[in-house]
Design a protein around this motif. Structure first.
Motif, PDB file in Angstrom:
ATOM      1  N   THR A 374       0.859  -1.193   0.000  1.00 19.96           N
ATOM      2  CA  THR A 374       0.000   0.000   0.000  1.00 19.96           C
ATOM      3  C   THR A 374       0.893   1.241   0.000  1.00 19.96           C
ATOM      4  N   PRO A 375       1.471   1.592  -1.155  1.00 26.90           N
ATOM      5  CA  PRO A 375       2.423   2.710  -1.204  1.00 26.90           C
ATOM      6  C   PRO A 375       1.836   4.037  -0.749  1.00 26.90           C
ATOM      7  N   GLU A 376       0.514   4.187  -0.875  1.00 30.46           N
ATOM      8  CA  GLU A 376      -0.083   5.448  -0.427  1.00 30.46           C
ATOM      9  C   GLU A 376       0.049   5.627   1.087  1.00 30.46           C
ATOM     10  N   VAL A 377       0.093   4.517   1.830  1.00 27.63           N
ATOM     11  CA  VAL A 377       0.301   4.611   3.278  1.00 27.63           C
ATOM     12  C   VAL A 377       1.740   5.021   3.582  1.00 27.63           C
ATOM     13  N   LEU A 378       2.687   4.422   2.876  1.00 25.60           N
ATOM     14  CA  LEU A 378       4.095   4.817   3.047  1.00 25.60           C
ATOM     15  C   LEU A 378       4.283   6.289   2.692  1.00 25.60           C
ATOM     16  N   ASP A 379       3.611   6.729   1.633  1.00 29.14           N
ATOM     17  CA  ASP A 379       3.706   8.140   1.242  1.00 29.14           C
ATOM     18  C   ASP A 379       3.109   9.042   2.316  1.00 29.14           C
ATOM     19  N   GLY A 380       2.011   8.576   2.934  1.00 29.26           N
ATOM     20  CA  GLY A 380       1.402   9.360   4.007  1.00 29.26           C
ATOM     21  C   GLY A 380       2.312   9.479   5.213  1.00 29.26           C
ATOM     22  N   ILE A 381       3.012   8.398   5.543  1.00 25.15           N
ATOM     23  CA  ILE A 381       3.960   8.431   6.665  1.00 25.15           C
ATOM     24  C   ILE A 381       5.067   9.445   6.380  1.00 25.15           C
ATOM     25  N   ALA A 382       5.634   9.386   5.181  1.00 20.20           N
ATOM     26  CA  ALA A 382       6.711  10.320   4.821  1.00 20.20           C
ATOM     27  C   ALA A 382       6.207  11.758   4.835  1.00 20.20           C
ATOM     28  N   HIS A 383       4.973  11.972   4.381  1.00 21.34           N
ATOM     29  CA  HIS A 383       4.396  13.323   4.368  1.00 21.34           C
ATOM     30  C   HIS A 383       4.315  13.883   5.791  1.00 21.34           C
ATOM     31  N   ILE A 384       3.837  13.087   6.721  1.00 21.09           N
ATOM     32  CA  ILE A 384       3.714  13.541   8.112  1.00 21.09           C
ATOM     33  C   ILE A 384       5.088  13.792   8.727  1.00 21.09           C
ATOM     34  N   GLN A 400      -3.988   8.584  12.581  1.00 19.04           N
ATOM     35  CA  GLN A 400      -5.096   8.660  11.633  1.00 19.04           C
ATOM     36  C   GLN A 400      -4.901   7.733  10.431  1.00 19.04           C
ATOM     37  N   LEU A 401      -3.689   7.180  10.267  1.00 15.88           N
ATOM     38  CA  LEU A 401      -3.418   6.294   9.134  1.00 15.88           C
ATOM     39  C   LEU A 401      -3.822   4.850   9.407  1.00 15.88           C
ATOM     40  N   GLU A 402      -4.348   4.596  10.613  1.00 18.58           N
ATOM     41  CA  GLU A 402      -4.795   3.253  10.984  1.00 18.58           C
ATOM     42  C   GLU A 402      -3.663   2.224  10.896  1.00 18.58           C
ATOM     43  N   LEU A 403      -2.490   2.636  11.382  1.00 21.38           N
ATOM     44  CA  LEU A 403      -1.360   1.714  11.441  1.00 21.38           C
ATOM     45  C   LEU A 403      -1.525   0.780  12.630  1.00 21.38           C
ATOM     46  N   SER A 404      -0.890  -0.365  12.562  1.00 23.74           N
ATOM     47  CA  SER A 404      -0.947  -1.292  13.694  1.00 23.74           C
ATOM     48  C   SER A 404      -0.210  -0.675  14.882  1.00 23.74           C
ATOM     49  N   PRO A 405      -0.615  -0.988  16.112  1.00 24.56           N
ATOM     50  CA  PRO A 405       0.037  -0.405  17.298  1.00 24.56           C
ATOM     51  C   PRO A 405       1.549  -0.619  17.319  1.00 24.56           C
ATOM     52  N   SER A 406       1.998  -1.794  16.869  1.00 28.03           N
ATOM     53  CA  SER A 406       3.440  -2.065  16.899  1.00 28.03           C
ATOM     54  C   SER A 406       4.191  -1.147  15.932  1.00 28.03           C
ATOM     55  N   ILE A 407       3.634  -0.941  14.733  1.00 27.69           N
ATOM     56  CA  ILE A 407       4.283  -0.061  13.749  1.00 27.69           C
ATOM     57  C   ILE A 407       4.271   1.379  14.244  1.00 27.69           C
ATOM     58  N   LEU A 408       3.138   1.797  14.828  1.00 23.22           N
ATOM     59  CA  LEU A 408       3.042   3.168  15.340  1.00 23.22           C
ATOM     60  C   LEU A 408       4.050   3.405  16.460  1.00 23.22           C
ATOM     61  N   ASP A 409       4.167   2.442  17.374  1.00 24.16           N
ATOM     62  CA  ASP A 409       5.129   2.579  18.477  1.00 24.16           C
ATOM     63  C   ASP A 409       6.563   2.619  17.947  1.00 24.16           C
TER      64      ASP A 409
END
Length: 726
Positions: A374-384, A400-409
């Protein structure tokens, strides 16, 4: 002639005279102009208008930056004053202070030592004034806290590293005491000095130590029976004392994508944009083979080049690319020398896959593989990570990107460690547009064709507006030029039929770059003086013209030989004199095709070679003669090896594929001030009604000065300016 400075809207009440051309030569501190009659071939008037640059003369620092420093100081003092006022009012309201007004300057203050009160409060009950003294002291010196994503970066500035070192030392020492206030009050190391001196950070305290101390003080005083320990008071005090405004992001300053107007421009380190940039370079690259121009990469080779993008390394060199594609060892690329094979393919200082590789290393291979789908999610992470600076804001946005808790942490831990400190700057298109263009690039289409394949017009550009200019020097020059145009139109009582605009190349550069340019010009002036004296002594002349100086310096650079003669031919010094037609200065890449009149595009050649070469590049002239071409390459590289010819000149001399790169040469040579040119041309359009510009272009941005414009129009050799003042 007295040209006024008053500037309002551009005058459109006067008639247009199609015989009149207005030439403008705009620099960072002056505007040269010429009012020309093309029918009579007459200079009606010409002049210069000088104005001050918005910079401090000695330091070249922006005056806006100086004002910003003082404005920031005033804002900081105002906030501190308001904070302490609110705290005093709160303490007075709760009975700790007899008055909310601080003691008048000059009057004796109560004999209460706040450091002692902060230590005493841990052992004994404090009265209202004593407790208030401790609380106010903590609020005044509330410690250091940063929510910046750059805080923990390993390559932080030395000042930041000093501060962090001091903070860590205090944190370690304070662990031996109940509170940091007790440490400063009782430890002998701080008996003589409790505050930092200028440039020191040895006594810098983390804010959370003060927040912890407040909680401990209130808890201790409750045990001792103090009546000033209401929980509401504690909460309100902590909010007033330690509240800090969040750092602002840069998202509101982002421009819109020219292809997708509803989308913001991408982070330059976004996954999709990095892939787009990498592929855009590859489809224009050619693998060296037996043909003159080499061959393009196949679809299969492009797919192999993109395989695992972001996993391997931040930088992808040409030599690494050869291995990844599976080409034979020693394979080269057209226009990339042996030394250039070690360079990053996209010529990015961080590396063409810096952002993707950084995210991959932080997340781990498993998480990265799941997000790549899902490259749009990776792009959203880089944007933030790029356009948000405050850690709390980054956390909220990532949530707000609905990432898994482990990835967010994992991401937030890396943010706090400063691993994304280099995520900055925007690309020229959005990630959505980049994703749409990628299929065309993967099919081997060049950028323009890939855009068309995606349904985009690659010539589309967002309009440039004066209010969006951020460079104060360029903006001042544009405004002053518009004033001058308005004054000229009023003075002559007519509007010109056409306006030719030239902007000085240093206008778009910052103070540091312009300072380097000036230092280089001073150094070059000294070198020219030495060269002139040497030339005059060599040929027995009293003076040296500009043309003779260029011939002499090229003659020295080429070890006294014609660059193109085969076999080699020495040039006698007397052939360099003016009036001798034995040798001539030749453009390596024809100037009519490259628009390059720089030193790196000039060589000295005998007149016969110059005529035989014509409007060709060296490779076009004799590249089919393998023996001569090999000898020529050896000659060029031997000169380069001695450090006598710059790398760009070597590139020009040995270039094989100029036709394919010609557009890029012209683009680069005219691109330095593209934005400023667009702004001023956009503003000058207001000089004419739409009906007057329909079907006819009245505004031109071209290289050259006003003198150059006159030469193109009439073949004049020189122009004498008439200084008109203001």
């Amino acid at each position: 002639m007295n040209i006024g400075k008053k500037f309002g809207k551009l005058n459109t009440i006067f008639e247009v005279n199609d015989n009149i051309v207005l030439g403008l030569d705009i620099g960072i501190a002056s505007c040269g102009w010429a009012w020309l009659d093309t029918t009579a071939k007459k200079i009606i008037a010409a002049g210069t208008f000088g104005f001050e640059t918005p910079e401090v003369a000695k330091t070249r620092e922006s005056k806006a930056a100086v004002r910003r420093v003082f404005r920031g100081q005033r804002r900081r003092l105002r906030r501190r004053r308001n904070r302490m006022r609110d705290i005093r009012q709160l303490l007075h309201k709760n009975g700790l202070l007899s008055t909310a007004t601080p003691p008048i300057e000059g009057q004796p203050k109560p004999a209460i030592n706040p450091w002692q009160m902060r230590a005493k409060g841990l052992q004994k009950k404090l009265d209202g004034d004593e407790f208030a003294s401790a609380l106010i002291h903590i609020a005044k010196h509330r410690g250091y806290r940063s929510n910046s994503k750059s805080e923990g970066a390993q390559d932080a500035p030395s000042e930041d590293r000093k501060a962090l070192s001091g903070l860590a030392a205090i944190l370690e020492k304070s662990a031996r005491y109940e509170t940091v206030g007790e440490m400063f009050a009782l430890d002998e190391e701080f008996a003589s000095k409790k505050r930092n001196r200028a440039g020191e950070y040895t006594h810098t305290v983390f804010r959370h130590l003060h927040e912890t101390e407040i909680g401990i003080l209130f808890e201790k005083q409750r045990r001792f029976g103090s009546k000033f320990t209401d929980v509401t008071l504690e909460q309100e005090f902590a909010t007033l004392a330690f509240d800090q405004l969040a750092l602002g992001g840069s998202e509101d300053m982002l421009g819109r994508c020219p292809f997708e107007p509803k989308e913001f421009r991408a982070s330059s380190l976004a996954f999709s944009f990095e892939r787009f940039r990498f592929l855009s370079k590859l489809v224009h690259s050619r693998i060296s083979d037996d043909s003159r121009s080499g061959r393009t990469l196949t679809r299969e080779e492009l797919a192999k080049a993109m395989n695992g993008f972001g996993k391997g390394a931040k930088a992808i060199s040409w030599s690494r690319l050869v291995k990844q594609i599976g080409l034979p060892t020693g394979t080269g690329f057209v226009g990339v020398g042996d030394k250039g094979m070690k360079n990053d393919v996209a010529r990015n200082s961080k590396g063409c896959a810096f952002g993707s590789n950084t995210l991959c290393n932080v997340l781990g291979e498993a998480a990265w593989n799941s997000l790549v789908k899902t490259p749009e999610v990776l792009d959203g992470i880089a944007h933030i990570l790029t356009f948000q600076e405050d850690v709390d804001h980054i956390s909220a946005k990532l949530g707000q990107l609905e990432l898994s808790p482990s990835i967010l942490d994992t991401l937030m831990a890396a943010v706090k460690q400063g691993k994304f400190a280099k995520f900055a700057k925007a690309g020229h298109i959005s990630t959505k547009a980049a994703r749409n263009i990628l299929p065309g690039l993967l099919a081997g289409k060049v950028y323009s064709e890939a855009c068309e394949f995606a349904g985009y017009d690659h010539t589309t550009e967002n309009p440039a507006k004066l209010e969006t200019m951020t460079n104060p020097v360029a903006k001042r020059a544009v405004l002053e030029t518009l004033k001058q145009v308005n004054a000229l139109v009023r003075h002559f009582g007519q509007r010109p039929g056409a306006v030719h605009v030239e902007l000085g190349r240093d206008m778009g550069k910052g103070p540091k770059e312009r300072g380097q340019i000036k230092a280089g010009m001073d150094r070059r002036t000294a070198e020219k003086s030495v060269a002139k004296a040497a030339f005059c002594q060599l040929v027995g002349k009293d003076d040296c013209s500009f043309d003779e100086l260029q011939r002499y310096e090229l003659w020295k650079e080429q070890m006294h030989e014609c660059m193109f003669c085969y076999p080699r031919r020495n040039i006698e010094p007397m052939a360099l004199r003016h009036g001798q037609h034995v040798v001539e200065i030749e453009h390596i890449l024809p100037i009519g095709r490259s628009q390059d009149n720089s030193w790196n595009n000039k060589v000295l050649a005998c007149a016969t070679c110059n005529r035989n070469k014509g409007a060709k590049t060296p490779f076009e002239w004799f590249g089919d003669d393998h023996a001569r071409w090999d000898e020529f390459n050896f000659r060029v590289k031997s000169l380069f090896g001695d450090g006598k010819i710059k790398g760009f000149k070597v590139r020009n001399l040995t270039m094989r594929d100029f036709d394919e790169r010609a557009g890029g040469f012209i683009e680069r040579n005219l691109n330095d001030l593209r934005y400023a040119s667009k702004v001023i041309l956009g503003e000058l359009h207001h000089l004419y009604h739409p009906s007057e510009t329909e079907g006819r272009k009245r505004l031109f941005a071209r290289p050259g000065t006003v003198t150059g414009i006159l030469r193109r129009l009439w073949g004049l050799q020189s122009t004498k300016y008439i200084k008109t003042g203001d």
